[in-house]
Design a protein around this motif. Structure first.
Motif, PDB file in Angstrom:
ATOM      1  N   TYR A   1      -4.521  13.938   0.171  1.00 31.06           N
ATOM      2  CA  TYR A   1      -4.793  12.702  -0.567  1.00 31.06           C
ATOM      3  C   TYR A   1      -4.228  11.500   0.200  1.00 31.06           C
ATOM      4  O   TYR A   1      -4.892  10.464   0.348  1.00 31.06           O
ATOM      5  CB  TYR A   1      -4.179  12.783  -1.968  1.00 31.06           C
ATOM      6  N   CYS A   2      -2.995  11.629   0.701  1.00 28.78           N
ATOM      7  CA  CYS A   2      -2.369  10.557   1.489  1.00 28.78           C
ATOM      8  C   CYS A   2      -3.202  10.250   2.730  1.00 28.78           C
ATOM      9  O   CYS A   2      -3.446   9.083   3.055  1.00 28.78           O
ATOM     10  CB  CYS A   2      -0.966  10.957   1.932  1.00 28.78           C
ATOM     11  N   LEU A   3      -3.627  11.303   3.424  1.00 32.38           N
ATOM     12  CA  LEU A   3      -4.392  11.113   4.649  1.00 32.38           C
ATOM     13  C   LEU A   3      -5.716  10.407   4.373  1.00 32.38           C
ATOM     14  O   LEU A   3      -6.152   9.547   5.139  1.00 32.38           O
ATOM     15  CB  LEU A   3      -4.643  12.465   5.323  1.00 32.38           C
ATOM     16  N   ASN A   4      -6.348  10.760   3.262  1.00 33.88           N
ATOM     17  CA  ASN A   4      -7.598  10.102   2.889  1.00 33.88           C
ATOM     18  C   ASN A   4      -7.373   8.624   2.617  1.00 33.88           C
ATOM     19  O   ASN A   4      -8.203   7.770   2.981  1.00 33.88           O
ATOM     20  CB  ASN A   4      -8.211  10.774   1.665  1.00 33.88           C
ATOM     21  N   GLU A   5      -6.255   8.308   1.968  1.00 31.55           N
ATOM     22  CA  GLU A   5      -5.941   6.906   1.685  1.00 31.55           C
ATOM     23  C   GLU A   5      -5.622   6.144   2.972  1.00 31.55           C
ATOM     24  O   GLU A   5      -6.049   5.000   3.142  1.00 31.55           O
ATOM     25  CB  GLU A   5      -4.748   6.809   0.722  1.00 31.55           C
TER      26      GLU A   5
ATOM     27  N   GLN B   1       0.819  -1.208   0.000  1.00 30.32           N
ATOM     28  CA  GLN B   1       0.000   0.000   0.000  1.00 30.32           C
ATOM     29  C   GLN B   1       0.856   1.263   0.000  1.00 30.32           C
ATOM     30  O   GLN B   1       0.530   2.248  -0.672  1.00 30.32           O
ATOM     31  CB  GLN B   1      -0.939  -0.010   1.215  1.00 30.32           C
ATOM     32  N   LEU B   2       1.967   1.245   0.732  1.00 31.89           N
ATOM     33  CA  LEU B   2       2.859   2.404   0.740  1.00 31.89           C
ATOM     34  C   LEU B   2       3.528   2.594  -0.614  1.00 31.89           C
ATOM     35  O   LEU B   2       3.697   3.723  -1.085  1.00 31.89           O
ATOM     36  CB  LEU B   2       3.915   2.242   1.838  1.00 31.89           C
ATOM     37  N   MET B   3       3.890   1.500  -1.271  1.00 31.64           N
ATOM     38  CA  MET B   3       4.492   1.592  -2.600  1.00 31.64           C
ATOM     39  C   MET B   3       3.480   2.138  -3.612  1.00 31.64           C
ATOM     40  O   MET B   3       3.819   2.952  -4.476  1.00 31.64           O
ATOM     41  CB  MET B   3       4.996   0.219  -3.047  1.00 31.64           C
ATOM     42  N   ARG B   4       2.235   1.686  -3.475  1.00 30.91           N
ATOM     43  CA  ARG B   4       1.184   2.199  -4.365  1.00 30.91           C
ATOM     44  C   ARG B   4       1.024   3.700  -4.176  1.00 30.91           C
ATOM     45  O   ARG B   4       0.889   4.457  -5.141  1.00 30.91           O
ATOM     46  CB  ARG B   4      -0.130   1.471  -4.066  1.00 30.91           C
ATOM     47  N   LEU B   5       1.046   4.155  -2.924  1.00 31.53           N
ATOM     48  CA  LEU B   5       0.929   5.584  -2.649  1.00 31.53           C
ATOM     49  C   LEU B   5       2.116   6.357  -3.216  1.00 31.53           C
ATOM     50  O   LEU B   5       1.959   7.451  -3.756  1.00 31.53           O
ATOM     51  CB  LEU B   5       0.827   5.812  -1.139  1.00 31.53           C
ATOM     52  N   GLU B   6       3.317   5.787  -3.083  1.00 33.75           N
ATOM     53  CA  GLU B   6       4.505   6.438  -3.644  1.00 33.75           C
ATOM     54  C   GLU B   6       4.342   6.635  -5.145  1.00 33.75           C
ATOM     55  O   GLU B   6       4.647   7.711  -5.681  1.00 33.75           O
ATOM     56  CB  GLU B   6       5.753   5.595  -3.357  1.00 33.75           C
ATOM     57  N   ASN B   7       3.866   5.614  -5.842  1.00 32.74           N
ATOM     58  CA  ASN B   7       3.681   5.701  -7.294  1.00 32.74           C
ATOM     59  C   ASN B   7       2.659   6.777  -7.651  1.00 32.74           C
ATOM     60  O   ASN B   7       2.845   7.532  -8.615  1.00 32.74           O
ATOM     61  CB  ASN B   7       3.237   4.350  -7.854  1.00 32.74           C
TER      62      ASN B   7
ATOM     63  N   LEU C   1       1.813   9.428  -5.829  1.00 29.73           N
ATOM     64  CA  LEU C   1       2.379  10.748  -5.540  1.00 29.73           C
ATOM     65  C   LEU C   1       3.399  11.146  -6.596  1.00 29.73           C
ATOM     66  O   LEU C   1       3.488  12.316  -6.986  1.00 29.73           O
ATOM     67  CB  LEU C   1       3.028  10.750  -4.154  1.00 29.73           C
ATOM     68  N   ASP C   2       4.163  10.168  -7.078  1.00 24.93           N
ATOM     69  CA  ASP C   2       5.139  10.431  -8.132  1.00 24.93           C
ATOM     70  C   ASP C   2       4.437  10.912  -9.401  1.00 24.93           C
ATOM     71  O   ASP C   2       4.899  11.847 -10.064  1.00 24.93           O
ATOM     72  CB  ASP C   2       5.950   9.160  -8.409  1.00 24.93           C
ATOM     73  N   GLN C   3       3.300  10.295  -9.725  1.00 22.22           N
ATOM     74  CA  GLN C   3       2.531  10.700 -10.901  1.00 22.22           C
ATOM     75  C   GLN C   3       1.953  12.108 -10.729  1.00 22.22           C
ATOM     76  O   GLN C   3       1.694  12.799 -11.718  1.00 22.22           O
ATOM     77  CB  GLN C   3       1.400   9.702 -11.153  1.00 22.22           C
ATOM     78  N   GLN C   4       1.748  12.525  -9.478  1.00 22.62           N
ATOM     79  CA  GLN C   4       1.238  13.868  -9.203  1.00 22.62           C
ATOM     80  C   GLN C   4       2.357  14.909  -9.154  1.00 22.62           C
ATOM     81  O   GLN C   4       2.102  16.084  -8.883  1.00 22.62           O
ATOM     82  CB  GLN C   4       0.472  13.867  -7.876  1.00 22.62           C
ATOM     83  N   GLY C   5       3.604  14.476  -9.399  1.00 26.20           N
ATOM     84  CA  GLY C   5       4.715  15.406  -9.458  1.00 26.20           C
ATOM     85  C   GLY C   5       5.388  15.715  -8.139  1.00 26.20           C
ATOM     86  O   GLY C   5       6.146  16.685  -8.037  1.00 26.20           O
ATOM     87  N   VAL C   6       5.130  14.904  -7.104  1.00 24.06           N
ATOM     88  CA  VAL C   6       5.772  15.125  -5.809  1.00 24.06           C
ATOM     89  C   VAL C   6       7.228  14.660  -5.904  1.00 24.06           C
ATOM     90  O   VAL C   6       7.492  13.517  -6.301  1.00 24.06           O
ATOM     91  CB  VAL C   6       5.050  14.351  -4.691  1.00 24.06           C
ATOM     92  N   PRO C   7       8.195  15.507  -5.562  1.00 26.53           N
ATOM     93  CA  PRO C   7       9.606  15.104  -5.665  1.00 26.53           C
ATOM     94  C   PRO C   7      10.023  14.182  -4.517  1.00 26.53           C
ATOM     95  O   PRO C   7       9.482  14.255  -3.417  1.00 26.53           O
ATOM     96  CB  PRO C   7      10.350  16.443  -5.582  1.00 26.53           C
TER      97      PRO C   7
ATOM     98  N   VAL D   1       9.736  10.908  -3.626  1.00 28.04           N
ATOM     99  CA  VAL D   1       8.621  10.252  -2.938  1.00 28.04           C
ATOM    100  C   VAL D   1       9.037   8.993  -2.173  1.00 28.04           C
ATOM    101  O   VAL D   1       8.276   8.505  -1.331  1.00 28.04           O
ATOM    102  CB  VAL D   1       7.502   9.863  -3.934  1.00 28.04           C
ATOM    103  N   LYS D   2      10.242   8.469  -2.442  1.00 29.95           N
ATOM    104  CA  LYS D   2      10.660   7.227  -1.799  1.00 29.95           C
ATOM    105  C   LYS D   2      10.616   7.375  -0.280  1.00 29.95           C
ATOM    106  O   LYS D   2      11.297   8.217   0.310  1.00 29.95           O
ATOM    107  CB  LYS D   2      12.074   6.857  -2.250  1.00 29.95           C
ATOM    108  N   GLY D   3       9.777   6.556   0.372  1.00 30.82           N
ATOM    109  CA  GLY D   3       9.683   6.571   1.827  1.00 30.82           C
ATOM    110  C   GLY D   3       8.811   7.662   2.409  1.00 30.82           C
ATOM    111  O   GLY D   3       8.586   7.692   3.628  1.00 30.82           O
ATOM    112  N   LEU D   4       8.296   8.568   1.553  1.00 33.58           N
ATOM    113  CA  LEU D   4       7.510   9.696   2.052  1.00 33.58           C
ATOM    114  C   LEU D   4       6.202   9.259   2.729  1.00 33.58           C
ATOM    115  O   LEU D   4       5.896   9.743   3.834  1.00 33.58           O
ATOM    116  CB  LEU D   4       7.230  10.680   0.909  1.00 33.58           C
ATOM    117  N   PRO D   5       5.392   8.374   2.132  1.00 32.23           N
ATOM    118  CA  PRO D   5       4.149   7.965   2.816  1.00 32.23           C
ATOM    119  C   PRO D   5       4.406   7.372   4.194  1.00 32.23           C
ATOM    120  O   PRO D   5       3.642   7.628   5.134  1.00 32.23           O
ATOM    121  CB  PRO D   5       3.541   6.935   1.852  1.00 32.23           C
TER     122      PRO D   5
END
Length: 359
Positions: free
Chosen positions: A341-345, A282-288, A290-296, A298-302
């Motif tokens: 978005y992360c918090l909602n997930e 689930q964390l990897m899915r969130l990273e992907n 966030l990456d698609q949303q342009g967040v720099p 993202v590794k380990g961010l969630p």
């Protein structure tokens, strides 16, 4: 569509796949009619929230009750007021939040003409995170509401290890413990019934249990924690892992029947590993995402965001997006809408619970 709910509680719509709690549902239904205040308690993972959301909810016609579910968030008294306000029909008076709780509830009842049920989930958060002023204010409001004898009932859902913290509340409401229901952990026989019932609900593909006695016994054994307890919420995640693993075992294309057997259970292993894998996925899915949303970066961010929200008791710590952003390392950049978005997930997947259990 996958047949299991992961870590989420059952809701009213899950009536056909809510198994093993018929007796407790009837007891709770009787309890809420016996008095205007019901104390529902039990260990973590016994399904207290599901018992109310699904079991009790399906005992009522929609016209028979108006359920209002409240979590503490930053302050239980403010969250209660906000929850009531959301259910009002039409425009609320400008000074509505200054009204006594009993007056707010009476206005709500006149709007809907249905008995109001205030359902306080994870009530222990009042003691984990709240201060004495917040607690005393809440006690007095509820006591005043009960004395008003309105068409309103209160259900408090609390983990049993926090029962001792209710002594101050009892001084305000001496009848606090008069109408209580303890939810016991299911025995192996009932857990086996739940497993059979959950498997029987799968349709496309359906699930067949081969050598049921051995297979189900091994599933239950793999679900036990160090205290030999079985968390019913974890059962959903485990059944999903069995389901996915057999799809992979069969090649994953046009599978018409999934088979749960001893070899599959052995391959999946213990619940600790399954929860760890679930969390990582689930964390990897969130990273992907966030990456698609342009967040720099993202590794380990969630995971870092998640850690800021976890108290020592494994519950959600109430923090706004600004507070969370300030708590993150300086090299982390995330916009408020992406953080939300992360918090909602996290909320949807109940990842705080997964993190707590996998430790």
């Amino acid at each position: 569509m996958l047949p299991f709910k992961f870590l989420d509680a059952y809701g009213k719509e899950d009536k056909d796949r809510f198994f093993g709690r018929e007796r407790e549902t009837a007891q709770l239904y009787n309890a809420v009619f016996a008095a205007n205040l019901t104390l529902l308690y039990g260990g973590s993972g016994t399904g207290k929230t599901s018992l109310v959301n699904c079991g009790l909810a399906n005992k009522f016609y929609p016209s028979d009750w108006l359920p209002i579910f409240i979590r503490r968030e930053k302050n239980l008294n403010f969250s209660l007021q906000a929850a009531i306000a959301r259910h009002l029909d039409g425009q609320q008076p400008s000074d509505f939040r200054e009204w006594p709780l009993a007056d707010q509830i009476q206005r709500l009842y006149l709007d809907h003409y249905r008995p109001v049920y205030l359902i306080f989930d994870q009530f222990e958060e009042l003691f984990i995170l709240g201060n004495r002023e917040e607690q005393q204010s809440f006690y007095q409001s509820i006591a005043h509401l009960l004395r008003a004898r309105l068409q309103a009932k209160v259900i408090l859902i609390i983990r049993e290890e926090w029962i001792a913290h209710l002594n101050e509340f009892e001084k305000v409401i001496p009848s606090l413990f008069d109408n209580r229901l303890r939810i016991e952990r299911m025995n192996d026989l009932n857990i086996a019934r739940v497993i059979r019932g959950m498997a029987g609900q799968a349709e496309d593909p359906e699930i067949r249990i081969e050598d049921p006695k051995t297979t189900i016994t091994r599933i239950i054994d793999n679900l036990r924690d160090k205290h030999q307890r079985v968390d019913l919420t974890n059962l959903q995640v485990y059944m999903d892992r069995l389901y996915r693993t057999d799809l992979e075992r069969q090649g994953g294309s046009e599978v018409r029947q999934v088979t749960f057997d001893p070899e599959l259970v052995e391959r999946v292993g213990r619940i600790d590993n399954v929860l760890g894998t679930f969390l990582e996925e689930q964390l990897m899915r969130l990273e992907n995402q966030l990456d698609q949303q342009g967040v720099p970066s993202v590794k380990g961010l969630p995971l870092e965001i998640l850690f800021t929200l976890v108290t020592e008791d494994g519950t959600k710590q109430p923090m706004g997006t600004a507070e969370i952003r300030e708590s993150l390392p300086r090299n982390r950049e995330i916009q408020p809408e992406q953080l939300q978005y992360c918090l909602n997930e996290f909320q949807r997947l109940r990842l705080l619970r997964a993190l707590e259990t996998s430790e």
